[in-house]
Design a protein around this motif. Structure first.
Motif, PDB file in Angstrom:
ATOM      1  N   PHE A  85     -14.243  -2.354   2.889  1.00 51.08           N
ATOM      2  CA  PHE A  85     -13.716  -3.607   3.095  1.00 51.08           C
ATOM      3  C   PHE A  85     -14.419  -4.554   3.639  1.00 51.08           C
ATOM      4  CE2 PHE A  85     -11.113  -1.465   6.130  1.00 51.08           C
ATOM      5  CZ  PHE A  85     -11.013  -2.335   7.044  1.00 51.08           C
ATOM      6  N   SER A  86     -14.339  -5.923   3.362  1.00 52.47           N
ATOM      7  CA  SER A  86     -15.118  -6.789   4.370  1.00 52.47           C
ATOM      8  C   SER A  86     -14.306  -7.748   4.691  1.00 52.47           C
ATOM      9  CB  SER A  86     -16.238  -7.610   3.219  1.00 52.47           C
ATOM     10  OG  SER A  86     -16.850  -8.599   3.742  1.00 52.47           O
ATOM     11  N   VAL A  87     -14.453  -8.224   6.025  1.00 50.34           N
ATOM     12  CA  VAL A  87     -13.494  -9.205   6.753  1.00 50.34           C
ATOM     13  C   VAL A  87     -14.567 -10.428   7.200  1.00 50.34           C
ATOM     14  CG1 VAL A  87     -12.181  -9.497   8.825  1.00 50.34           C
ATOM     15  CG2 VAL A  87     -12.185  -7.277   7.647  1.00 50.34           C
ATOM     16  N   GLY A  88     -13.980 -11.559   6.650  1.00 56.99           N
ATOM     17  CA  GLY A  88     -14.702 -12.981   7.029  1.00 56.99           C
ATOM     18  C   GLY A  88     -15.379 -12.975   5.784  1.00 56.99           C
ATOM     19  N   ASP A  89     -16.154 -14.233   5.843  1.00 54.77           N
ATOM     20  CA  ASP A  89     -17.192 -14.804   4.936  1.00 54.77           C
ATOM     21  C   ASP A  89     -18.407 -15.023   5.308  1.00 54.77           C
ATOM     22  OD1 ASP A  89     -14.997 -15.018   3.109  1.00 54.77           O
ATOM     23  OD2 ASP A  89     -14.087 -16.713   4.142  1.00 54.77           O
ATOM     24  N   GLY A  90     -19.513 -15.224   4.286  1.00 53.39           N
ATOM     25  CA  GLY A  90     -20.701 -15.370   4.698  1.00 53.39           C
ATOM     26  C   GLY A  90     -21.379 -14.612   5.829  1.00 53.39           C
ATOM     27  N   GLU A  91     -22.346 -15.280   6.728  1.00 49.02           N
ATOM     28  CA  GLU A  91     -22.943 -14.346   7.574  1.00 49.02           C
ATOM     29  C   GLU A  91     -22.298 -13.749   8.629  1.00 49.02           C
ATOM     30  OE1 GLU A  91     -26.438 -16.399   9.050  1.00 49.02           O
ATOM     31  OE2 GLU A  91     -26.651 -17.558   6.903  1.00 49.02           O
ATOM     32  N   GLY A  92     -21.110 -14.465   8.631  1.00 55.03           N
ATOM     33  CA  GLY A  92     -20.095 -13.671   9.699  1.00 55.03           C
ATOM     34  C   GLY A  92     -19.329 -12.720   9.446  1.00 55.03           C
ATOM     35  N   ALA A  93     -19.431 -12.317   8.079  1.00 51.81           N
ATOM     36  CA  ALA A  93     -18.682 -11.109   7.486  1.00 51.81           C
ATOM     37  C   ALA A  93     -19.018  -9.929   8.041  1.00 51.81           C
ATOM     38  CB  ALA A  93     -18.578 -11.251   5.964  1.00 51.81           C
ATOM     39  N   SER A  94     -17.951  -8.881   8.217  1.00 51.47           N
ATOM     40  CA  SER A  94     -18.304  -7.676   8.856  1.00 51.47           C
ATOM     41  C   SER A  94     -17.819  -6.538   7.982  1.00 51.47           C
ATOM     42  CB  SER A  94     -17.594  -7.362  10.137  1.00 51.47           C
ATOM     43  OG  SER A  94     -16.225  -7.652  10.255  1.00 51.47           O
ATOM     44  N   LEU A  95     -18.522  -5.445   7.594  1.00 53.39           N
ATOM     45  CA  LEU A  95     -18.232  -4.572   6.477  1.00 53.39           C
ATOM     46  C   LEU A  95     -17.704  -3.212   7.172  1.00 53.39           C
ATOM     47  CD1 LEU A  95     -18.457  -4.181   3.263  1.00 53.39           C
ATOM     48  CD2 LEU A  95     -20.565  -2.768   3.718  1.00 53.39           C
ATOM     49  N   HIS A  96     -16.664  -2.728   6.728  1.00 53.47           N
ATOM     50  CA  HIS A  96     -15.905  -1.529   7.526  1.00 53.47           C
ATOM     51  C   HIS A  96     -15.647  -0.464   6.454  1.00 53.47           C
ATOM     52  CE1 HIS A  96     -15.100  -4.192  10.888  1.00 53.47           C
ATOM     53  NE2 HIS A  96     -14.902  -5.052  10.033  1.00 53.47           N
ATOM     54  N   THR A  97     -15.689   0.759   6.820  1.00 51.23           N
ATOM     55  CA  THR A  97     -15.538   1.978   5.761  1.00 51.23           C
ATOM     56  C   THR A  97     -14.461   2.951   6.523  1.00 51.23           C
ATOM     57  OG1 THR A  97     -17.776   1.804   5.063  1.00 51.23           O
ATOM     58  CG2 THR A  97     -16.586   3.987   4.675  1.00 51.23           C
ATOM     59  N   THR A  98     -13.514   3.233   5.939  1.00 45.45           N
ATOM     60  CA  THR A  98     -12.402   4.059   6.358  1.00 45.45           C
ATOM     61  C   THR A  98     -12.234   5.306   5.367  1.00 45.45           C
ATOM     62  OG1 THR A  98     -10.205   4.514   7.533  1.00 45.45           O
ATOM     63  CG2 THR A  98     -10.314   2.769   5.628  1.00 45.45           C
ATOM     64  N   ARG A  99     -11.786   6.357   5.661  1.00 46.33           N
ATOM     65  CA  ARG A  99     -11.234   7.392   4.896  1.00 46.33           C
ATOM     66  C   ARG A  99      -9.975   7.568   5.092  1.00 46.33           C
ATOM     67  NH1 ARG A  99     -11.388  10.526   0.473  1.00 46.33           N
ATOM     68  NH2 ARG A  99     -13.500  10.552   0.757  1.00 46.33           N
ATOM     69  N   MET A 100      -9.059   6.804   3.861  1.00 44.26           N
ATOM     70  CA  MET A 100      -7.730   6.533   3.913  1.00 44.26           C
ATOM     71  C   MET A 100      -7.095   7.619   3.284  1.00 44.26           C
ATOM     72  SD  MET A 100      -5.684   3.375   2.330  1.00 44.26           S
ATOM     73  CE  MET A 100      -3.993   3.485   2.021  1.00 44.26           C
ATOM     74  N   VAL A 101      -5.721   7.940   3.622  1.00 41.96           N
ATOM     75  CA  VAL A 101      -4.960   9.007   3.348  1.00 41.96           C
ATOM     76  C   VAL A 101      -3.391   8.709   3.196  1.00 41.96           C
ATOM     77  CG1 VAL A 101      -4.222  11.624   3.380  1.00 41.96           C
ATOM     78  CG2 VAL A 101      -6.314  10.714   4.520  1.00 41.96           C
ATOM     79  N   ARG A 102      -3.041   9.037   1.907  1.00 38.81           N
ATOM     80  CA  ARG A 102      -1.618   8.398   1.722  1.00 38.81           C
ATOM     81  C   ARG A 102      -0.740  10.029   1.539  1.00 38.81           C
ATOM     82  NH1 ARG A 102      -1.172   4.542  -2.967  1.00 38.81           N
ATOM     83  NH2 ARG A 102      -1.843   6.298  -4.169  1.00 38.81           N
ATOM     84  N   ILE A 103       0.383  10.077   2.486  1.00 43.00           N
ATOM     85  CA  ILE A 103       1.132  11.153   2.505  1.00 43.00           C
ATOM     86  C   ILE A 103       2.703  10.971   2.335  1.00 43.00           C
ATOM     87  CG2 ILE A 103       1.836  13.282   4.023  1.00 43.00           C
ATOM     88  CD1 ILE A 103      -0.531  12.837   5.993  1.00 43.00           C
ATOM     89  N   PRO A 104       3.141  11.352   1.275  1.00 48.28           N
ATOM     90  CA  PRO A 104       4.555  10.979   0.814  1.00 48.28           C
ATOM     91  C   PRO A 104       5.483  11.670   2.015  1.00 48.28           C
ATOM     92  CG  PRO A 104       3.975  12.884  -0.334  1.00 48.28           C
ATOM     93  CD  PRO A 104       2.562  12.445   0.268  1.00 48.28           C
ATOM     94  N   LEU A 105       6.513  10.671   2.629  1.00 58.87           N
ATOM     95  CA  LEU A 105       7.473  11.294   3.371  1.00 58.87           C
ATOM     96  C   LEU A 105       8.848  11.605   2.609  1.00 58.87           C
ATOM     97  CD1 LEU A 105       7.067   8.383   6.041  1.00 58.87           C
ATOM     98  CD2 LEU A 105       5.994  10.735   5.999  1.00 58.87           C
ATOM     99  N   SER A 106       9.669  12.291   3.292  1.00 58.11           N
ATOM    100  CA  SER A 106      10.845  12.904   2.894  1.00 58.11           C
ATOM    101  C   SER A 106      11.910  11.528   2.509  1.00 58.11           C
ATOM    102  CB  SER A 106      11.721  13.574   3.687  1.00 58.11           C
ATOM    103  OG  SER A 106      10.651  14.795   4.076  1.00 58.11           O
ATOM    104  N   ALA A 107      11.841  10.541   3.139  1.00 52.92           N
ATOM    105  CA  ALA A 107      12.625   9.570   2.969  1.00 52.92           C
ATOM    106  C   ALA A 107      12.001   8.236   3.642  1.00 52.92           C
ATOM    107  CB  ALA A 107      13.991   9.575   3.799  1.00 52.92           C
TER     108      ALA A 107
END
Length: 259
Positions: free
Chosen positions: A65-87
């Motif tokens: 995902f990219s944060v900001g606009d134009g030349e000041g934007a920064s790019l970030h990469t993450t490994r995201m995990v979703r874990i279902p909970l009991s409640a």
């Protein structure tokens, strides 16, 4: 392009061998969590999704995902995990102080008055934020044993509980590497087991009462306040976006003065 094709082929083979599902691009899917809430769809992509039904249910993808606009934007990469909970459980955010993780890179972060200080040096490693009036509930969920597990296994991760899901944000992981895959599954497994155990016992006393014979639906077990976490704008990315276009001009003026 060839590397990307080989990586996707290797992930598809891995998923097939383990009984998982694999999809190369699921950017049009709504994942939930702070990234979806704060980053426009046009500024984020979700790739290399794997979904495991058992023995530990989870799904995971690489999010860029990219944060900001134009030349000041920064790019970030993450490994995201979703874990279902009991409640369902109150919205709790844990941002690692040891890394500049995905949650710390977002345009908005929790306000200071929502921060909860925990014992045993835990707050030196994680910044914990909870909704107003839910501090005691957070202490019920984040037991000393669970905090020790987080320190041992997830000190370099960001986490957030949203309704009935635990969202985990890690640095990019090569799941086709046996050592990295083993470490990844170990973290997911222990967090699923401990968080599911605690949330299974949790009840929000402020949730609207239901008729004894009413069918309880997803979303009925929390109050509106439990789902809300006040945030503030990070001014660093804004300043970077404003100043970035001026940097070449400033360097040019300095060069003229030196010349």
């Amino acid at each position: 392009m060839r590397r990307g094709i080989r990586r996707r082929a290797a992930l598809w083979t891995l998923a097939t061998d383990l009984g998982w599902e694999y999809a190369a691009d699921v950017s049009d899917r709504v994942w939930g969590g702070s990234i979806d809430e704060q980053i426009p769809r046009s500024a984020r992509t979700t790739l290399d999704d794997v979904a495991a039904p058992e023995p530990t249910p989870f799904d995971s993808a690489q999010r860029v995902f990219s944060v900001g606009d134009g030349e000041g934007a920064s790019l970030h990469t993450t490994r995201m995990v979703r874990i279902p909970l009991s409640a369902e459980a109150p919205r709790i955010t844990l941002r690692s102080r040891r890394i500049a993780g995905a949650l710390s890179a977002l345009p908005r972060v929790p306000r200071g008055w929502n921060e909860l200080t925990l014992e045993g040096g835990f707050s030196d490693v994680f910044e914990v934020s909870v909704p107003d009036a839910y501090e005691v509930d957070a202490l019920y969920l984040l037991t000393p044993h669970l905090m020790a597990i987080l320190l041992d296994h997830a000190s370099g991760c960001d986490l957030e509980i949203i309704d009935g899901t635990l969202h985990l944000y890690l640095s990019p992981v090569d799941l086709t590497d046996p050592a990295q895959l083993s470490g990844f599954l170990a973290v997911v497994g222990v967090l699923h087991e401990r968080f599911a155990r605690r949330t299974a016992l949790y009840r929000d006393e402020a949730a609207p009462p239901l008729d004894a014979e009413a069918h309880r639906r997803a979303g009925d077990s929390l109050s509106a306040a439990a789902r809300a976490l006040d945030t503030r704008t990070r001014f660093g990315p804004i300043l970077a976006a404003v100043l970035a276009p001026l940097l070449p001009l400033a360097l040019g003026l300095v060069w003229m003065q030196v010349g």
